[in-house]
Design a protein around this motif. Sequence first.
Motif, PDB file in Angstrom:
ATOM      1  N   TRP A 105       0.851  -1.252   0.051  1.00 14.80           N
ATOM      2  CA  TRP A 105       0.013  -0.165  -0.041  1.00 14.80           C
ATOM      3  C   TRP A 105       0.997   1.175  -0.044  1.00 14.80           C
ATOM      4  O   TRP A 105       0.729   2.174  -0.711  1.00 14.80           O
ATOM      5  CB  TRP A 105      -0.996   0.010   1.314  1.00 14.80           C
ATOM      6  N   ALA A 106       2.095   1.262   0.834  1.00 15.24           N
ATOM      7  CA  ALA A 106       2.884   2.464   0.923  1.00 15.24           C
ATOM      8  C   ALA A 106       3.334   2.680  -0.482  1.00 15.24           C
ATOM      9  O   ALA A 106       3.643   3.825  -0.598  1.00 15.24           O
ATOM     10  CB  ALA A 106       3.909   2.247   2.109  1.00 15.24           C
ATOM     11  N   ARG A 107       4.021   1.584  -1.064  1.00 17.15           N
ATOM     12  CA  ARG A 107       4.689   1.729  -2.604  1.00 17.15           C
ATOM     13  C   ARG A 107       3.680   2.528  -3.220  1.00 17.15           C
ATOM     14  O   ARG A 107       4.389   3.363  -4.042  1.00 17.15           O
ATOM     15  CB  ARG A 107       5.391   0.539  -2.759  1.00 17.15           C
ATOM     16  N   ARG A 108       2.575   2.037  -3.204  1.00 13.91           N
ATOM     17  CA  ARG A 108       1.383   2.516  -4.250  1.00 13.91           C
ATOM     18  C   ARG A 108       1.229   4.099  -4.028  1.00 13.91           C
ATOM     19  O   ARG A 108       0.786   4.732  -4.962  1.00 13.91           O
ATOM     20  CB  ARG A 108       0.087   1.718  -4.235  1.00 13.91           C
ATOM     21  N   HIS A 109       1.497   4.310  -2.858  1.00 17.37           N
ATOM     22  CA  HIS A 109       1.213   5.827  -2.439  1.00 17.37           C
ATOM     23  C   HIS A 109       2.573   6.698  -2.273  1.00 17.37           C
ATOM     24  O   HIS A 109       2.430   7.678  -1.774  1.00 17.37           O
ATOM     25  CB  HIS A 109       0.520   5.898  -1.114  1.00 17.37           C
ATOM     26  N   ALA A 110       3.520   5.850  -3.077  1.00 15.26           N
ATOM     27  CA  ALA A 110       4.997   6.864  -2.959  1.00 15.26           C
ATOM     28  C   ALA A 110       5.630   6.873  -1.860  1.00 15.26           C
ATOM     29  O   ALA A 110       6.220   7.997  -1.649  1.00 15.26           O
ATOM     30  CB  ALA A 110       4.933   8.118  -3.841  1.00 15.26           C
ATOM     31  N   ILE A 111       5.398   6.072  -0.928  1.00 16.92           N
ATOM     32  CA  ILE A 111       6.043   6.278   0.544  1.00 16.92           C
ATOM     33  C   ILE A 111       7.104   5.348   0.139  1.00 16.92           C
ATOM     34  O   ILE A 111       6.773   4.220   0.322  1.00 16.92           O
ATOM     35  CB  ILE A 111       5.031   5.772   1.417  1.00 16.92           C
ATOM     36  N   ARG A 112       8.268   5.950   0.774  1.00 16.31           N
ATOM     37  CA  ARG A 112       9.430   4.724   0.629  1.00 16.31           C
ATOM     38  C   ARG A 112      10.261   4.455   2.029  1.00 16.31           C
ATOM     39  O   ARG A 112      11.211   3.767   2.027  1.00 16.31           O
ATOM     40  CB  ARG A 112      10.516   5.866  -0.086  1.00 16.31           C
ATOM     41  N   ASP A 113       9.565   4.909   2.991  1.00 15.80           N
ATOM     42  CA  ASP A 113       9.933   4.575   4.715  1.00 15.80           C
ATOM     43  C   ASP A 113       9.082   4.604   5.680  1.00 15.80           C
ATOM     44  O   ASP A 113       7.915   5.072   5.390  1.00 15.80           O
ATOM     45  CB  ASP A 113      11.100   5.211   5.123  1.00 15.80           C
ATOM     46  N   ALA A 114       9.385   3.436   6.420  1.00 20.74           N
ATOM     47  CA  ALA A 114       8.220   3.239   7.719  1.00 20.74           C
ATOM     48  C   ALA A 114       9.088   3.575   8.999  1.00 20.74           C
ATOM     49  O   ALA A 114      10.225   3.265   8.932  1.00 20.74           O
ATOM     50  CB  ALA A 114       7.828   2.105   7.483  1.00 20.74           C
ATOM     51  N   HIS A 115       8.278   4.285   9.917  1.00 20.92           N
ATOM     52  CA  HIS A 115       9.144   4.649  11.096  1.00 20.92           C
ATOM     53  C   HIS A 115       8.026   3.862  12.326  1.00 20.92           C
ATOM     54  O   HIS A 115       6.768   3.677  12.192  1.00 20.92           O
ATOM     55  CB  HIS A 115       8.991   5.964  11.332  1.00 20.92           C
ATOM     56  N   THR A 116       8.672   3.632  13.215  1.00 25.95           N
ATOM     57  CA  THR A 116       7.883   3.043  14.755  1.00 25.95           C
ATOM     58  C   THR A 116       8.756   3.251  15.784  1.00 25.95           C
ATOM     59  O   THR A 116      10.040   3.616  15.500  1.00 25.95           O
ATOM     60  CB  THR A 116       7.398   1.707  14.357  1.00 25.95           C
ATOM     61  N   THR A 117       8.313   3.036  16.947  1.00 28.64           N
ATOM     62  CA  THR A 117       9.085   3.088  18.174  1.00 28.64           C
ATOM     63  C   THR A 117       8.482   2.192  18.966  1.00 28.64           C
ATOM     64  O   THR A 117       7.572   1.353  18.921  1.00 28.64           O
ATOM     65  CB  THR A 117       8.858   4.398  19.084  1.00 28.64           C
ATOM     66  N   ALA A 118       9.578   1.413  19.916  1.00 29.04           N
ATOM     67  CA  ALA A 118       9.275   0.423  20.832  1.00 29.04           C
ATOM     68  C   ALA A 118      10.060   0.345  22.149  1.00 29.04           C
ATOM     69  O   ALA A 118      11.062   1.014  22.082  1.00 29.04           O
ATOM     70  CB  ALA A 118       9.280  -0.859  20.162  1.00 29.04           C
ATOM     71  N   THR A 119       9.594   0.174  23.263  1.00 22.93           N
ATOM     72  CA  THR A 119      10.456   0.215  24.490  1.00 22.93           C
ATOM     73  C   THR A 119      11.556  -0.934  23.998  1.00 22.93           C
ATOM     74  O   THR A 119      11.225  -1.772  23.679  1.00 22.93           O
ATOM     75  CB  THR A 119       9.579  -0.137  25.755  1.00 22.93           C
ATOM     76  N   TRP A 120      12.645  -0.733  24.928  1.00 16.35           N
ATOM     77  CA  TRP A 120      13.705  -1.535  24.653  1.00 16.35           C
ATOM     78  C   TRP A 120      13.502  -2.807  25.571  1.00 16.35           C
ATOM     79  O   TRP A 120      14.342  -3.758  25.395  1.00 16.35           O
ATOM     80  CB  TRP A 120      15.021  -0.815  25.114  1.00 16.35           C
ATOM     81  N   ARG A 121      12.415  -3.016  26.611  1.00 20.22           N
ATOM     82  CA  ARG A 121      11.982  -3.873  27.050  1.00 20.22           C
ATOM     83  C   ARG A 121      11.057  -4.974  26.570  1.00 20.22           C
ATOM     84  O   ARG A 121      11.129  -6.037  26.889  1.00 20.22           O
ATOM     85  CB  ARG A 121      11.392  -3.393  28.531  1.00 20.22           C
ATOM     86  N   ASP A 122      10.533  -4.414  25.439  1.00 22.90           N
ATOM     87  CA  ASP A 122       9.649  -5.461  24.843  1.00 22.90           C
ATOM     88  C   ASP A 122      10.306  -6.347  23.714  1.00 22.90           C
ATOM     89  O   ASP A 122      10.477  -6.190  22.365  1.00 22.90           O
ATOM     90  CB  ASP A 122       8.463  -4.418  23.871  1.00 22.90           C
ATOM     91  N   ALA A 123      10.685  -7.516  24.240  1.00 23.76           N
ATOM     92  CA  ALA A 123      11.730  -8.552  23.319  1.00 23.76           C
ATOM     93  C   ALA A 123      10.547  -8.965  22.185  1.00 23.76           C
ATOM     94  O   ALA A 123      11.491  -8.944  21.249  1.00 23.76           O
ATOM     95  CB  ALA A 123      12.293  -9.380  24.473  1.00 23.76           C
ATOM     96  N   ALA A 124       9.800  -9.287  22.591  1.00 20.27           N
ATOM     97  CA  ALA A 124       8.895  -9.809  21.187  1.00 20.27           C
ATOM     98  C   ALA A 124       8.618  -8.798  20.120  1.00 20.27           C
ATOM     99  O   ALA A 124       8.643  -9.264  18.932  1.00 20.27           O
ATOM    100  CB  ALA A 124       7.441 -10.267  21.901  1.00 20.27           C
ATOM    101  N   MET A 125       8.259  -7.640  20.464  1.00 18.79           N
ATOM    102  CA  MET A 125       8.210  -6.555  19.705  1.00 18.79           C
ATOM    103  C   MET A 125       9.415  -6.252  18.900  1.00 18.79           C
ATOM    104  O   MET A 125       9.533  -5.988  17.580  1.00 18.79           O
ATOM    105  CB  MET A 125       7.518  -5.289  20.092  1.00 18.79           C
TER     106      MET A 125
END
Length: 333
Positions: A105-125
Motif C-alpha cells: 500500500w505504501a509503495r503504491r502511494h509513493a511512500i519509501r520508508d516506515a517508522h515506529t518506536t518500541a520500548t527496549w524491554r519489549d523483546a517480542a516486539m
Amino acid sequence: MAIEQLTIRALTRDDLPAVVAIDIEGRSRRDYVERRLAAALREPRLHAQFAASDAKGLAGYILARVLEGEFGRSEPGLRLEMVGVRPDARGHGAGARLFQVLTDWARRHAIRDAHTTATWRDAAMLGWLGAMGFRLAPSYVLDVSLDKDRRPVPHEGPVTLPRGHGPGAEVDFGAPQANDDERMASERPEVRAMRPDDLREIVRIDRGITGRDRGSYIEARLAEAMHDSAIRVSLAARRQGAIVGFVMARADLGDYGRAAPVAVVDTIGVDVGQSRRQVGRVLLEELFANLAALQIERVETLVASTHLPLLGFFQHNGFRPSQRLAFKRRLDA
C-alpha cells in the motif's frame, strides 16, 4: 493454520470488539481504537489499516498513519502504530502477511520508508521488528514527565543586574545580561490556541526554518486541532501583535501498545528574528499546562541525532532520553 487460509481486507468499525479483545490483556484501549478508526474514515488518504481473517474471525490487524511534515520531514513516510495477532494464530506468519500488504500500500502511494518506536524491554516486539527488516533510526526519542512534582521549570537568569549589585556596588553597565536581546526576552510573548487566520504567518516562520513551503501539512494539522482539541493542541506565540512562534502536539492515547496517555510534539518553530528570546521556552510551558489539563502524563518528541541545537533546546527544557527506541525501514529495498 496455514497462511494461505488468511483473508486480508480493510479494517472496519465492525472489527472494534475483536481488535480490543486481541489487544493488551487487562488494559483495554477501546476508546483509542475507536477514535483511530473514526480518524481513518475521516481522512482515508492519511491512514492505512488492514485486517487478517480466518474461519474464527479476526486473526490480526495492522494500523499505520502517513507522516507528512512531522519532525521536519521533507517527504511522506509511514508511521506504524498498532499491530496485533490473535494468540492462537501467532507463529504462522499473519503479522508478516499484514506488514507485506501495508508495504505494498505504501509503495503504491509513493511512500519509501516506515517508522515506529518500541520500548527496549519489549523483546517480542523488538524481535518482530527485526524480522520485518526494521533497523535503529538515526534519531533520539526524548520525553518529559508532566507529574506536578517533576514538571520542569526552566531557569532564566536575571535580565539585568539590580542597581548597586555590580562589583564594588556600582551600576554595572557592562554586564553581559544588559543587552537589547535579553531585554526583549523579558517581554513574555502571549500564547494562545492557533487560529485559521494564523496560517499564513505560521507557514512563513516554518519556511524560514526549513527552507520549504509546508503549507498543506500545517493547514491539515491546524484543521485537525479545530476538529478535535482533545487530540491535537496547537499554540501560537505573539509579541507586539505579530506571531513569533508556534508549537503543534497531538495526544497519543494508545499508539505503540501504550496504555498511559502521552503527547507527542511533532512541529515547533520560532521566527528566526526571535531566537534567544525565550519564545520556545514559553511555548513549551503553555503546552505543558494545556496537556496536563487533558490528563496527559508525559510529553515525547523525536529529534534527529544530527540536529544538535534542537536536542539542546529540548534537553534544556526538561526532556531526557526515553526508554523507547526509534526504528526505520526502507520500503523500496
